[in-house]
Scaffold this active site. Structure first.
Site, short mmCIF file in Angstrom:
data_model
loop_
_atom_site.label_atom_id
_atom_site.label_comp_id
_atom_site.label_asym_id
_atom_site.label_seq_id
_atom_site.Cartn_x
_atom_site.Cartn_y
_atom_site.Cartn_z
N CYS A 167 39.83 16.69 76.39
CA CYS A 167 39.00 17.77 75.84
C CYS A 167 38.01 17.18 74.83
O CYS A 167 38.41 16.51 73.87
CB CYS A 167 39.90 18.81 75.16
SG CYS A 167 39.01 20.04 74.22
N CYS A 169 36.78 22.86 76.98
CA CYS A 169 36.95 22.10 78.22
C CYS A 169 37.49 22.94 79.37
O CYS A 169 37.59 22.46 80.50
CB CYS A 169 37.85 20.89 77.99
SG CYS A 169 39.57 21.33 77.74
N LYS A 197 39.77 37.15 30.63
CA LYS A 197 40.04 38.53 31.07
C LYS A 197 40.94 38.45 32.29
O LYS A 197 40.48 38.08 33.37
CB LYS A 197 38.72 39.24 31.40
CG LYS A 197 38.88 40.71 31.64
CD LYS A 197 37.51 41.36 31.73
CE LYS A 197 37.62 42.87 31.89
NZ LYS A 197 38.35 43.28 33.06
N LYS A 252 31.39 38.23 33.02
CA LYS A 252 32.12 38.13 34.28
C LYS A 252 31.85 36.80 34.99
O LYS A 252 30.73 36.28 34.95
CB LYS A 252 31.72 39.27 35.23
CG LYS A 252 31.92 40.66 34.66
CD LYS A 252 33.36 40.98 34.35
CE LYS A 252 34.18 41.35 35.52
NZ LYS A 252 34.15 42.74 35.90
N CYS A 294 40.65 26.89 77.29
CA CYS A 294 39.99 26.24 76.14
C CYS A 294 38.49 26.54 76.18
O CYS A 294 37.84 26.32 77.21
CB CYS A 294 40.24 24.74 76.21
SG CYS A 294 39.29 23.82 74.99
N ASP A 308 43.06 39.30 35.51
CA ASP A 308 42.82 40.25 36.59
C ASP A 308 44.12 40.98 36.90
O ASP A 308 44.89 40.59 37.78
CB ASP A 308 42.32 39.46 37.82
CG ASP A 308 41.48 40.33 38.72
OD1 ASP A 308 41.29 41.51 38.39
OD2 ASP A 308 41.01 39.82 39.75
N CYS A 331 45.06 23.94 73.19
CA CYS A 331 44.48 23.44 74.44
C CYS A 331 45.35 22.28 74.89
O CYS A 331 45.69 21.40 74.09
CB CYS A 331 43.05 22.97 74.16
SG CYS A 331 42.42 21.87 75.44
N GLU A 361 38.73 35.35 24.81
CA GLU A 361 39.98 35.39 25.60
C GLU A 361 39.66 35.56 27.07
O GLU A 361 38.75 36.32 27.42
CB GLU A 361 40.77 36.66 25.25
CG GLU A 361 41.62 36.60 24.04
CD GLU A 361 42.05 38.01 23.71
OE1 GLU A 361 43.08 38.46 24.21
OE2 GLU A 361 41.31 38.68 22.97
N TYR A 413 46.48 42.15 24.31
CA TYR A 413 45.13 41.80 23.86
C TYR A 413 44.55 42.70 22.77
O TYR A 413 43.47 42.42 22.26
CB TYR A 413 44.16 41.63 25.03
CG TYR A 413 43.91 42.86 25.89
CD1 TYR A 413 43.35 44.02 25.39
CD2 TYR A 413 44.21 42.82 27.24
CE1 TYR A 413 43.11 45.11 26.19
CE2 TYR A 413 43.96 43.90 28.07
CZ TYR A 413 43.42 45.05 27.52
OH TYR A 413 43.18 46.13 28.33
O1 I6G Z 1 40.03 45.37 29.93
C1 I6G Z 1 40.18 44.53 28.91
C2 I6G Z 1 40.61 43.25 29.13
C3 I6G Z 1 40.76 42.37 28.09
C4 I6G Z 1 39.89 44.97 27.59
C5 I6G Z 1 40.05 44.07 26.53
C6 I6G Z 1 40.49 42.76 26.80
O2 I6G Z 1 40.62 41.92 25.77
C7 I6G Z 1 41.00 40.59 26.04
N1 I6G Z 1 39.78 44.48 25.28
C8 I6G Z 1 39.35 45.72 25.06
C9 I6G Z 1 39.04 46.15 23.68
C10 I6G Z 1 39.21 46.62 26.11
N2 I6G Z 1 39.49 46.24 27.38
C11 I6G Z 1 38.75 48.00 25.91
#
Ligand code: I6G
Length: 677
Positions: A435, A414, A118, A317, A411, A120, A429, A116, A228
């Site tokens: 120029c 020039c 992750k 990551k 400028c 942000d 400018c 899956e 998740y």
């Molecule tokens: O921080 C997390 C992001 C996504 C997760 C996670 C996750 O699963 C898609 N799954 C677990 C089990 C944990 N943190 C602890």
């Protein structure tokens, strides 16, 4: 007041209907009723609740608008700790992870993993008792978080009441609250227009929105939640695999990631990571990696935990898109239209997969907004193909020697006067083609691929030709001799001959390319094409007044003024004449309605094609007089969806708006019918 039984029933039915349609809209992305019908049901419930306030319950869809502000968030202890994840940074880290698990399981068999993205965002826990949302809490330190129930209630993709009947009486769902990129952009645009604080990235915007003590503010922020995993489960069972458990959560009303899938072994995980890395910038939300979990819950149990992280999961990551570095200096660059742009010279830093040593600071307003000084530690962001940006300043690291950034009055190239037109943020400018910087940029633009497409004449060579005094204008290019060019750095007889041949070839062009290559302010490729098609020849365009210019597609008063102003200036007319004298020519266009059977129609092309190239399909539609736009609106005539992608967002938008759609074979049929194929 006695409440009639049928009224109770009606309110309950309305709530159920609204919760269901909310789920179809926000979770399944597949609404089954028009917005107006939803609004009607919502209003009905609201009126009944107004008349009988004792009927208002927390799971009512009317309660998503926010509650009375709090003075502070209370604390919540997580019954099942919210753990963190170990990280991997390379394919070999992933293989080591897999080997560790196999060793522990004393097996060499492949392990099935759930993959899956992750997201942000902010990790969150949602507690449901008897199917009702009773608590929403942040992760905090994993043991204790903040109670943000009022805020999470306002997020439309979080069910206030679980769908169906078969859920455990106590169920804790975990996931990520995030702000999609589009919502983030719109929020910042609104903030900019109102002179409010701008958020530096979607994650900060999501965190800031959840931290509000007044949940009415959260309610106005475009937040989503993606489930998740589960925490506490009491009195009921879940499927025995992670992916199946998430599918179950989806049925109970949660959004889950549509990219989630199970794969058979660690090499397939690595392939999944690489594929998503390619798609990363096209996703609707920011991700910072991929989470891989052993899919089988029994195996997870056998593997257990180490300190604060599960052994059975890892986050691989992606390269960070934001890093800190020092602002060493600010230099000012002069662009094609004279815009003086401050450019940050940075201590080189690896960010978004490349080493960045320069970033744009845009203009004076942006410098003021950031409050940045030379010497500051700054946060630099590079996401996808977007040029690196300075997004914020780390004030706590400001050295005593930090100095203000001073905008030049003259400028830097020039020495001419720099002016800021009232109402514009850009300083310019005023010297025009006098120029050298503007001249260079104008010639670079003239030679570029979408303009005169002069093969081999890149930016560096243009700089060299101007610096060596070999050219001063676009027309000078066509008087260059191979013997002059071959003496330049990194050139030789062969590359010089090639350049002269490419220049010669470029003389045969089209009116729209020529117009685009002149670099008239705000005249991009599409406008140049519309102008060429409307006027057919250069004379008619040069003599057109602003009112006539505004008859052309995409040309409003501002662009009409820039065009007219360009052709009023004698030196521009001389430059055009010099180019024609040098041999540049094109075929004038006979404007004939019959040649443009799709004139007045707007198409949107999306998805991947098997037979046609997207760029080719676009050009053919344009040749038939159609406009090809990037987004779907009520003005769109047809959306062409390649790859049968019915979960494509543009296709969905077209359905919502009642815009006609077709697929690649349909487009081929249309193009064939009009003789374009
Ligand atoms: O921080 C997390 C992001 C996504 C997760 C996670 C996750 O699963 C898609 N799954 C677990 C089990 C944990 N943190 C602890």
């Amino acid at each position: 007041m006695i409440i009639p039984a049928n009224l109770l029933k009606e309110v309950s039915k309305l709530k159920e209907q609204l919760n269901y349609h909310n789920y179809r809209y926000y979770v399944l992305d597949d609404p089954s009723i028009p917005d107006a019908e939803y609004d009607r049901l919502f209003l009905c419930l609201k009126e009944l609740e107004k008349e009988y306030p004792q009927l208002v319950e927390l799971d009512s869809p009317t309660q998503r608008v926010g509650a009375a502000p709090l003075s502070a968030f209370s604390q919540v202890t997580h019954k099942v700790p919210m753990l963190s994840l170990d990280n991997a940074f390379s394919d070999n880290d992933m293989r080591d992870f897999n080997r560790r698990l196999q060793d522990r399981l004393k097996s060499t068999e492949d392990i099935e993993y759930a993959c899956e993205p992750k997201l942000d965002g902010i990790a969150i826990s949602l507690l449901y008792i008897d199917g009702q949302l009773v608590q929403g809490a942040t992760r905090g330190d994993g043991t204790t978080g903040e109670n943000i129930t009022q805020n999470v209630r306002t997020i439309p993709s979080i069910p206030l009441k679980l769908l169906g009947q078969d859920f455990p009486p106590a169920l804790e769902v975990r996931g990520e609250i995030y702000m999609p990129k589009a919502g983030f952009g719109a929020l910042n645009n609104r903030a900019r227009a109102a002179g409010d604080k701008i958020f530096v990235n979607p994650r900060n915007a999501a965190a800031g929105s959840l931290r509000q003590l007044d949940s009415a503010i959260t309610a106005n922020r475009p937040l989503e939640m993606c489930a998740y995993s589960v925490g506490l489960v009491e009195g009921g069972d879940l499927p025995t695999q992670h992916t199946a458990a998430l599918e179950q959560l989806h049925e109970w009303g949660f959004l889950i990631n549509s990219e989630m899938r199970a794969v058979g072994n660690i090499e397939a995980c690595i392939e999944y990571y690489q594929n998503l890395g390619v798609k990363r910038d096209d996703l609707a939300y920011d991700i910072d990696g991929i989470v891989f979990k052993v899919n089988d819950f029994n195996l997870q149990k056998t593997l257990g935990f180490v300190s604060r992280a599960p052994r059975w999961a890892i986050a691989y990551k992606f390269p960070a898109q934001e890093e800190m570095t020092q602002l060493l200096d600010v230099e000012f660059q002069v662009g094609r239209t004279g815009a003086v742009t401050p450019v940050a010279r940075l201590d080189p830093v690896f960010v978004g997969g490349v080493t960045v040593s320069n970033a744009t600071l845009h203009n004076r307003d942006e410098i003021d907004r950031l409050g940045v000084k030379v010497g500051d530690t700054v946060v630099v962001r590079r996401a996808g193909d977007v040029i690196p940006q300075v997004v914020s300043v780390v004030r706590s690291r400001r050295p005593e020697t930090a100095r203000d950034i001073v905008f030049p009055d003259t400028c830097p190239v020039c020495g001419s006067h720099v002016e800021t037109v009232p109402g514009e943020v850009v300083a310019r400018c005023t010297a025009g083609l006098v120029c050298a910087a503007q001249r260079k940029e104008a010639i670079k633009h003239f030679a570029s691929r979408k303009a005169m497409d002069i093969d081999g004449l890149g930016d560096k060579l243009v700089e060299l030709l101007v610096d060596e005094g070999l050219i001063d204008s676009m027309a000078d290019l066509y008087h260059l001799q191979a013997q002059q060019v071959e003496k330049l750095e990194r050139m030789g007889p062969r590359s010089a001959e090639n350049l002269i041949a490419a220049l010669h070839k470029s003389k045969q062009t089209t009116l729209d390319r020529f117009l685009y290559s002149l670099g008239i302010r705000e005249v991009g490729e599409a406008t140049a094409r519309s102008l060429a098609r409307y006027f057919g020849n250069l004379e008619k365009l040069i003599t057109a007044d602003e009112e006539t210019l505004q008859q052309v597609d995409d040309v409003g008063p501002v662009v009409a003024h820039f065009i007219s102003d360009f052709f009023i200036q004698p030196h521009n007319i001389e430059a055009v004449q010099a180019l024609q004298d040098a041999g540049i020519q094109w075929q004038d266009i006979e404007v004939n309605e019959a040649d443009e059977p799709l004139s007045g129609q707007t198409f949107v092309i999306t998805g991947s094609f098997k037979v046609l190239k997207r760029s080719g399909a676009k050009a053919m539609l344009e040749n038939l007089g159609a406009k090809v736009a990037g987004s779907v609106s009520v003005k769109t005539s047809m959306v062409v969806v390649g790859g049968g992608a019915t979960n494509n967002s543009k296709y969905i938008k077209a359905q919502e708006l009642g815009v006609a759609t077709t697929d690649e074979p349909g487009l081929i049929e249309l193009l064939t019918a009009h003789g374009a194929l």
